[in-house]
Scaffold this motif. Structure first.
Motif, short mmCIF file in Angstrom:
data_model
loop_
_atom_site.label_atom_id
_atom_site.label_comp_id
_atom_site.label_asym_id
_atom_site.label_seq_id
_atom_site.Cartn_x
_atom_site.Cartn_y
_atom_site.Cartn_z
N TYR A 34 0.81 -1.21 0.00
CA TYR A 34 0.00 0.00 0.00
C TYR A 34 0.84 1.26 0.00
N SER A 86 -10.14 9.98 -3.82
CA SER A 86 -10.39 8.87 -2.91
C SER A 86 -9.09 8.26 -2.40
N LEU A 124 -8.04 8.05 1.54
CA LEU A 124 -7.77 6.77 2.20
C LEU A 124 -6.34 6.71 2.72
N LYS A 167 -11.76 1.50 9.15
CA LYS A 167 -12.39 2.34 8.13
C LYS A 167 -13.78 2.79 8.58
N LYS A 178 -15.15 3.29 3.63
CA LYS A 178 -15.47 2.00 2.99
C LYS A 178 -16.11 2.23 1.63
N SER A 189 -13.49 3.42 -0.74
CA SER A 189 -12.60 2.31 -1.06
C SER A 189 -13.23 1.36 -2.07
N ASN A 190 -14.52 1.05 -1.87
CA ASN A 190 -15.21 0.13 -2.78
C ASN A 190 -15.30 0.71 -4.20
N HIS A 237 -13.36 3.06 -5.37
CA HIS A 237 -11.97 3.17 -5.82
C HIS A 237 -11.52 1.87 -6.49
N GLU A 238 -11.89 0.75 -5.90
CA GLU A 238 -11.51 -0.56 -6.45
C GLU A 238 -12.24 -0.82 -7.77
#
Length: 215
Positions: free
Chosen positions: A58, A135, A139, A159, A164, A167-168, A170-171
Motif C-alpha cells: 500500500y 479517494s 484513504l 475504516k 469504505k 474504497s469500494n 476506488h476498487e
C-alpha cells in the motif's frame, strides 16, 4: 510538409506535428503510473512472505498514486490552457455525435488530433482518474497519514462507513481503468491495421499521419 508515396494505393500519406511535448510527457507519466499501480496489485503474491507485505504494497501504491495525481491535475490544467490539440474542447466533436444519432452512421473522415469518437471516452477517463486521486488521497490520509488530507481527515485503523464507500468505488474504478487500458491498446492496433497508417508513434514524436487522395 513531408509526403510519402505508397505503392499500389490511391492515396499518399501526409504528416503534421500535432501533439506538443508537455502533452506527450504527461501522457506517458500518467500511463506508466497507471501501469505501475496495476503492478502493485498483480505482484502482491511476491510480497506475501514478508510479515508486513500489505503495508509495503500500500505504501508503494500510495507513492505512485502521488505521481498519478500530479500528472492528472497537470493534464486537466493543460486541457484548458494548452495548445489546440491538447484542449478538451477539441476532444469533443458534437457534429460527429449528432450525425451518428441522426443517421446511425459513423463519420469515417479522418481528422488531426484525437479520434472524434474516442475523445469523449478520454474525458470520461479523466473524470474517473480525478475521483481516484481524491479517494486515494483520502484513504491514504486516514490509514497511513501519508497525504496532505491528513490535516482534514482523522487517522483511524478502522475504516469509517464513508471510507469504505470510497474504497469500494476506488476498487471498481481501478478495474474499469484496467479494462479501458486494454481496450485502448487493442483499438489503437486495430485502427493501425484498418487504416494502414502509423498511429502509436504520435505520442512519442508528436507527428500524425493521414491519408490524402492523389490529385
Amino acid at each position: 510538409m513531408n509526403t510519402e508515396n505508397i505503392k499500389e494505393r490511391e492515396y499518399i500519406f501526409v504528416e503534421k506535428y500535432v501533439y506538443d511535448p508537455i502533452l506527450r510527457i504527461l501522457h506517458w507519466v500518467n500511463a506508466l503510473s497507471i501501469f505501475s499501480l496495476m503492478l502493485t496489485i498483480w505482484l502482491k503474491n511476491l510480497l506475501k512472505p514478508y510479515d508486513n507485505w500489505k503495508e509495503i504494497l500500500y505504501r508503494y501504491h500510495i507513492l505512485i498514486g502521488y505521481v498519478l495525481t500530479a500528472g492528472i491535475i497537470l493534464r486537466v490544467v493543460w486541457g484548458f490552457i494548452g495548445p489546440e490539440h491538447a484542449k478538451f474542447k477539441n476532444m469533443i466533436n458534437w457534429k460527429a455525435y449528432l450525425k451518428l444519432l441522426r443517421t446511425r452512421k459513423y463519420d469515417t473522415s479522418e481528422n488531426w488530433g484525437h479520434n472524434k469518437y474516442a475523445g469523449l471516452s478520454y474525458i470520461f477517463l479523466f473524470i474517473l482518474m480525478l475521483y481516484q486521486a481524491y479517494s486515494g488521497l483520502y484513504l491514504a490520509a486516514q490509514k497511513y497519514e501519508m497525504s496532505f488530507f491528513h490535516y482534514f481527515v482523522e487517522y483511524s485503523a478502522i475504516k469509517t462507513p464513508f471510507a469504505k464507500l470510497l474504497s469500494n468505488i476506488h476498487e471498481i474504478v481501478f478495474y474499469m481503468t484496467m479494462i479501458f487500458t486494454a481496450l485502448h491498446v487493442i483499438m489503437l492496433r486495430f485502427h493501425e491495421i484498418i487504416s494502414k497508417s502509423p498511429l502509436t508513434q504520435a505520442m512519442c514524436n508528436g507527428i500524425q499521419y493521414r491519408k490524402k487522395n492523389k490529385s
